[in-house]
Design a protein around this motif. Structure first.
Motif, PDB file in Angstrom:
ATOM      1  N   VAL A  82       0.857  -1.186   0.000  1.00  0.00           N
ATOM      2  CA  VAL A  82       0.000   0.000   0.000  1.00  0.00           C
ATOM      3  C   VAL A  82       0.892   1.234   0.000  1.00  0.00           C
ATOM      4  CG1 VAL A  82      -1.777   1.293   1.256  1.00  0.00           C
ATOM      5  CG2 VAL A  82      -1.844  -1.217   1.216  1.00  0.00           C
ATOM      6  N   LYS A  83       0.654   2.128  -0.916  1.00  0.00           N
ATOM      7  CA  LYS A  83       1.446   3.355  -1.029  1.00  0.00           C
ATOM      8  C   LYS A  83       1.454   4.119   0.294  1.00  0.00           C
ATOM      9  CE  LYS A  83       1.869   7.403  -4.122  1.00  0.00           C
ATOM     10  NZ  LYS A  83       1.222   8.100  -5.253  1.00  0.00           N
ATOM     11  N   ASP A  84       2.604   4.709   0.601  1.00  0.00           N
ATOM     12  CA  ASP A  84       2.827   5.286   1.919  1.00  0.00           C
ATOM     13  C   ASP A  84       2.096   6.597   2.164  1.00  0.00           C
ATOM     14  OD1 ASP A  84       3.835   5.438   4.467  1.00  0.00           O
ATOM     15  OD2 ASP A  84       5.859   6.014   3.879  1.00  0.00           O
ATOM     16  N   ASN A  85       1.213   7.010   1.266  1.00  0.00           N
ATOM     17  CA  ASN A  85       0.349   8.163   1.553  1.00  0.00           C
ATOM     18  C   ASN A  85      -1.100   7.756   1.798  1.00  0.00           C
ATOM     19  OD1 ASN A  85      -0.157   7.443  -1.125  1.00  0.00           O
ATOM     20  ND2 ASN A  85      -0.495   9.547  -1.799  1.00  0.00           N
ATOM     21  N   ILE A  86      -1.359   6.451   1.847  1.00  0.00           N
ATOM     22  CA  ILE A  86      -2.713   5.926   2.081  1.00  0.00           C
ATOM     23  C   ILE A  86      -2.788   5.438   3.522  1.00  0.00           C
ATOM     24  CG2 ILE A  86      -4.451   4.248   1.371  1.00  0.00           C
ATOM     25  CD1 ILE A  86      -3.047   4.112  -1.362  1.00  0.00           C
ATOM     26  N   ASN A  87      -3.778   5.885   4.277  1.00  0.00           N
ATOM     27  CA  ASN A  87      -3.877   5.554   5.696  1.00  0.00           C
ATOM     28  C   ASN A  87      -3.981   4.051   5.931  1.00  0.00           C
ATOM     29  OD1 ASN A  87      -3.924   8.303   6.092  1.00  0.00           O
ATOM     30  ND2 ASN A  87      -5.819   8.319   7.291  1.00  0.00           N
ATOM     31  N   THR A  88      -3.153   3.573   6.849  1.00  0.00           N
ATOM     32  CA  THR A  88      -3.178   2.179   7.275  1.00  0.00           C
ATOM     33  C   THR A  88      -3.056   2.135   8.790  1.00  0.00           C
ATOM     34  OG1 THR A  88      -0.802   2.138   6.764  1.00  0.00           O
ATOM     35  CG2 THR A  88      -2.280   1.066   5.192  1.00  0.00           C
ATOM     36  N   SER A 111     -10.698   1.957   0.968  1.00  0.00           N
ATOM     37  CA  SER A 111     -10.250   0.992  -0.042  1.00  0.00           C
ATOM     38  C   SER A 111      -9.375  -0.084   0.572  1.00  0.00           C
ATOM     39  CB  SER A 111      -9.486   1.718  -1.162  1.00  0.00           C
ATOM     40  OG  SER A 111     -10.336   2.610  -1.852  1.00  0.00           O
ATOM     41  N   VAL A 112      -8.481   0.316   1.477  1.00  0.00           N
ATOM     42  CA  VAL A 112      -7.617  -0.654   2.164  1.00  0.00           C
ATOM     43  C   VAL A 112      -8.458  -1.608   2.996  1.00  0.00           C
ATOM     44  CG1 VAL A 112      -5.829  -0.911   3.937  1.00  0.00           C
ATOM     45  CG2 VAL A 112      -5.634   0.889   2.210  1.00  0.00           C
ATOM     46  N   GLN A 113      -9.413  -1.067   3.735  1.00  0.00           N
ATOM     47  CA  GLN A 113     -10.231  -1.907   4.613  1.00  0.00           C
ATOM     48  C   GLN A 113     -11.021  -2.946   3.819  1.00  0.00           C
ATOM     49  OE1 GLN A 113     -10.116  -1.705   8.104  1.00  0.00           O
ATOM     50  NE2 GLN A 113     -11.049  -3.713   7.780  1.00  0.00           N
ATOM     51  N   ARG A 114     -11.521  -2.555   2.670  1.00  0.00           N
ATOM     52  CA  ARG A 114     -12.295  -3.514   1.871  1.00  0.00           C
ATOM     53  C   ARG A 114     -11.409  -4.644   1.351  1.00  0.00           C
ATOM     54  NH1 ARG A 114     -16.891   0.218  -1.234  1.00  0.00           N
ATOM     55  NH2 ARG A 114     -18.014   0.693   0.696  1.00  0.00           N
ATOM     56  N   LEU A 115     -10.168  -4.338   1.016  1.00  0.00           N
ATOM     57  CA  LEU A 115      -9.248  -5.400   0.595  1.00  0.00           C
ATOM     58  C   LEU A 115      -8.930  -6.322   1.759  1.00  0.00           C
ATOM     59  CD1 LEU A 115      -6.759  -3.428  -1.702  1.00  0.00           C
ATOM     60  CD2 LEU A 115      -8.838  -4.652  -2.357  1.00  0.00           C
ATOM     61  N   ILE A 116      -8.689  -5.755   2.945  1.00  0.00           N
ATOM     62  CA  ILE A 116      -8.399  -6.578   4.122  1.00  0.00           C
ATOM     63  C   ILE A 116      -9.601  -7.446   4.472  1.00  0.00           C
ATOM     64  CG2 ILE A 116      -7.942  -6.486   6.602  1.00  0.00           C
ATOM     65  CD1 ILE A 116      -6.283  -3.966   6.078  1.00  0.00           C
ATOM     66  N   ASP A 212     -12.385   7.669  -0.418  1.00  0.00           N
ATOM     67  CA  ASP A 212     -11.514   7.519   0.744  1.00  0.00           C
ATOM     68  C   ASP A 212     -11.339   8.874   1.434  1.00  0.00           C
ATOM     69  OD1 ASP A 212     -10.388   4.619   0.561  1.00  0.00           O
ATOM     70  OD2 ASP A 212     -10.209   5.388  -1.477  1.00  0.00           O
ATOM     71  N   PRO A 213     -12.393   9.421   2.025  1.00  0.00           N
ATOM     72  CA  PRO A 213     -12.322  10.774   2.588  1.00  0.00           C
ATOM     73  C   PRO A 213     -11.317  10.864   3.735  1.00  0.00           C
ATOM     74  CG  PRO A 213     -14.332   9.656   3.300  1.00  0.00           C
ATOM     75  CD  PRO A 213     -13.706   8.790   2.265  1.00  0.00           C
ATOM     76  N   ASP A 214     -10.477  11.882   3.704  1.00  0.00           N
ATOM     77  CA  ASP A 214      -9.489  12.161   4.753  1.00  0.00           C
ATOM     78  C   ASP A 214      -8.569  10.980   5.021  1.00  0.00           C
ATOM     79  OD1 ASP A 214     -10.443  14.764   5.225  1.00  0.00           O
ATOM     80  OD2 ASP A 214     -11.972  14.027   6.592  1.00  0.00           O
ATOM     81  N   ALA A 215      -8.408  10.088   4.024  1.00  0.00           N
ATOM     82  CA  ALA A 215      -7.633   8.878   4.267  1.00  0.00           C
ATOM     83  C   ALA A 215      -6.413   8.768   3.370  1.00  0.00           C
ATOM     84  CB  ALA A 215      -8.517   7.640   4.091  1.00  0.00           C
ATOM     85  N   VAL A 216      -6.127   9.815   2.614  1.00  0.00           N
ATOM     86  CA  VAL A 216      -4.945   9.854   1.759  1.00  0.00           C
ATOM     87  C   VAL A 216      -4.296  11.222   1.934  1.00  0.00           C
ATOM     88  CG1 VAL A 216      -4.074   9.785  -0.602  1.00  0.00           C
ATOM     89  CG2 VAL A 216      -5.945   8.267   0.064  1.00  0.00           C
ATOM     90  N   VAL A 242     -13.476  -5.909  -5.742  1.00  0.00           N
ATOM     91  CA  VAL A 242     -13.595  -6.001  -4.283  1.00  0.00           C
ATOM     92  C   VAL A 242     -13.849  -4.625  -3.686  1.00  0.00           C
ATOM     93  CG1 VAL A 242     -12.295  -6.464  -2.171  1.00  0.00           C
ATOM     94  CG2 VAL A 242     -12.235  -8.114  -4.048  1.00  0.00           C
ATOM     95  N   ILE A 243     -13.118  -3.623  -4.143  1.00  0.00           N
ATOM     96  CA  ILE A 243     -13.270  -2.272  -3.587  1.00  0.00           C
ATOM     97  C   ILE A 243     -14.661  -1.717  -3.858  1.00  0.00           C
ATOM     98  CG2 ILE A 243     -12.471   0.117  -3.779  1.00  0.00           C
ATOM     99  CD1 ILE A 243      -9.644  -1.050  -4.279  1.00  0.00           C
ATOM    100  N   THR A 244     -15.208  -1.995  -5.022  1.00  0.00           N
ATOM    101  CA  THR A 244     -16.500  -1.407  -5.419  1.00  0.00           C
ATOM    102  C   THR A 244     -17.684  -2.331  -5.192  1.00  0.00           C
ATOM    103  OG1 THR A 244     -16.278  -2.219  -7.686  1.00  0.00           O
ATOM    104  CG2 THR A 244     -15.359  -0.040  -7.200  1.00  0.00           C
TER     105      THR A 244
END
Length: 484
Positions: A82-88, A111-116, A212-216, A242-244
């Motif tokens: 996951v790119k380092d500007n995306i909240n994890t 988007s990250v949460q849906r993949l997890i 992904d509001p306020d998450a990037v 998966v994301i959509t």
């Protein structure tokens, strides 16, 4: 079944999931293989953080599931970066800049949460151009370092999602997430022989495919989006679905597809790029694709009125809002900018803070951007096009400038031009207009470097565009891996 290391490294995301779902491959074994690969290829600087313990623990949880439950997870045991500007949650989100080094958000981006939730496992955070404001990924922050192209480590991998692309190309991970403001998933995909997708954004709201509001860590709320990256378009379609929550791709046959070739995006190409792209066109035409030359003579001029003023103006307020919303260690753009390591990014942030393009913002957003959107939409409608097609970038990967972080480039001996301008020209119109864009491999240049082709589709046509990409990929094939 016993899998060799080479067999595991060669797996596509789709094939890896199928093997783990069926129990033929243990998630822990696969994760361990990729973590070892990441450690062995550390000099590529693809990752800023490796989550060794977390990834192995997640693999054990997948392996412990009953077979029936594991089979129901669309991404069962799939390792991603996951790119380092995306909240994890629990992992650094630094955007590759010193002021945010070590900062850990409290929640995952949607988007990250849906993949997890679908079974994906985060191996680590992917390196990037500092603060995503560039296309080389030559990051001079000490905790990030310049990202290196696996086909030739002296060359740039593209950016700003360079770390995600390199991790995928180097077989550290089969897939991952980047972000795209002007070409940041598609440019590094083209330069590393992988695939990168920018989903529809439109005017925001319901037109925005990923939310992904306020998450990037942002540049521009008008232009930014998360986007999946992988070695195949089919794998991008898997993550996008998966994301959509969308299902199977529509059926697309090459025969009869109407594909527009916008003249301004086929001009001024490096000869090696043009040779590969034209060879791909011949194969597509032989398969029944109808290639439609379209003049689009106003495209570059319209686009030039939009992109810069929006990005430079919106960055100030959008970054401030992210810093506050996420309780970051610095709370203002000025504090963030004071510690920027890369000279090219520092120069951009000087313009951001000074508001140097503020006077042009309203016209760019409310006059020129609607004109550009209408112009592109009319081209699709008037010519009855399924997609536009052109080389993703005008040239292949160029030498890295490790002192300045960015430089000028010359295309086949022509007078030097700004590196960002050279690489953004073809990807930027999709970004500024908000339509979906997909880069996929076209072939290898005579010098052994990847060349990408981009498909842009009408707003909201994302799944059909991916289906067209899969059909193109089946014809053109994938590229040989880098020798590492």
């Amino acid at each position: 079944m016993t899998w060799t290391v080479d067999e595991q490294l060669a797996l596509s995301a789709t094939d890896a999931v199928a093997a783990i779902q069926s129990g033929r491959l243990k998630a822990t074994d696969y994760v361990a293989t990729l973590l070892a690969r990441a450690a062995a290829l550390g000099t590529l600087n693809a990752l800023t953080v490796i989550d060794l313990d977390g990834a192995l623990a997640a693999g054990r949880r997948i392996d412990a599931l009953p077979a029936s439950a594991r089979a129901q997870l669309p991404l069962a045991g799939l390792p991603i970066v996951v790119k380092d500007n995306i909240n994890t949650a629990g992992l650094q989100t630094s955007a590759g800049t010193p002021a945010l080094e070590g900062f850990v958000p409290g929640t995952n981006a949607r988007s990250v949460q849906r993949l997890i939730d679908a079974g994906a496992i985060i191996l680590g955070k992917a390196n990037m151009h500092e603060l995503a404001f560039g296309i080389t990924s030559t990051n001079l922050a000490t905790h990030a370092r310049p990202v290196r192209n696996p086909y030739d480590p002296t060359l740039i991998p593209g950016g700003s999602s360079g770390g995600t692309a390199v991790a995928i190309a180097a077989r550290i991970a089969p897939a991952g997430l980047g972000t795209d403001t002007g070409g940041s998933t598609r440019i590094p995909a083209a330069l590393t022989g992988t695939a990168g997708f920018r989903p529809s954004v439109g005017n925001g709201g319901a037109e925005r495919r990923y939310n992904d509001p306020d998450a990037v860590v942002p540049i521009s709320h008008t232009r930014d989006t998360v986007g999946p990256m992988a070695r195949t378009v089919a794998d991008i379609a898997l993550l996008d679905g998966v994301i959509t929550g969308e299902g199977a791709l529509p059926t697309v046959a090459l025969n009869g597809l109407r594909i527009g070739l916008p003249a301004p995006l086929w001009e001024g190409l490096a000869q090696q790029v043009e040779d590969v792209a034209r060879a791909a066109l011949k194969r597509l035409e032989a398969a029944g694709v109808v290639l439609v030359p379209v003049a689009m003579s106003e495209l570059n001029d319209l686009n030039g009125m939009v992109g810069g003023p929006i990005a430079i103006h919106e960055a100030r307020d959008d970054v401030n809002a992210w810093l506050v919303a996420n309780q970051a260690p610095v709370q203002t753009v000025s504090e963030l900018a004071a510690r920027i390591a890369s000279p090219d990014v520092r120069a951009i942030y000087d313009a951001v803070i000074a508001g140097s393009l503020d006077a042009h913002y309203e016209a760019a957003l409310n006059h020129w951007r609607p004109l550009l959107q209408a112009y592109i939409a009319a081209t699709f409608a008037d010519e009855r096009l399924d997609a536009l097609l052109f080389p993703t970038t005008r040239l292949t990967a160029v030498p890295m400038d490790e002192i300045n972080g960015s430089s000028t480039v010359s295309i086949d001996g022509a007078p030097p031009i700004d590196t960002m301008e050279a690489f953004l020209r073809n990807t930027d119109p999709a970004s500024t207009s908000g339509i979906p864009g997909l880069s996929l491999p076209a072939g290898m240049s005579a010098h052994g470097l990847p060349v990408g082709l981009e498909l842009d589709g009408p707003l909201g046509s994302d799944r059909r565009l991916l289906a067209i990409g899969v059909a193109f990929e089946q014809l053109l094939g994938t590229l040989p891996p880098p020798v590492l």
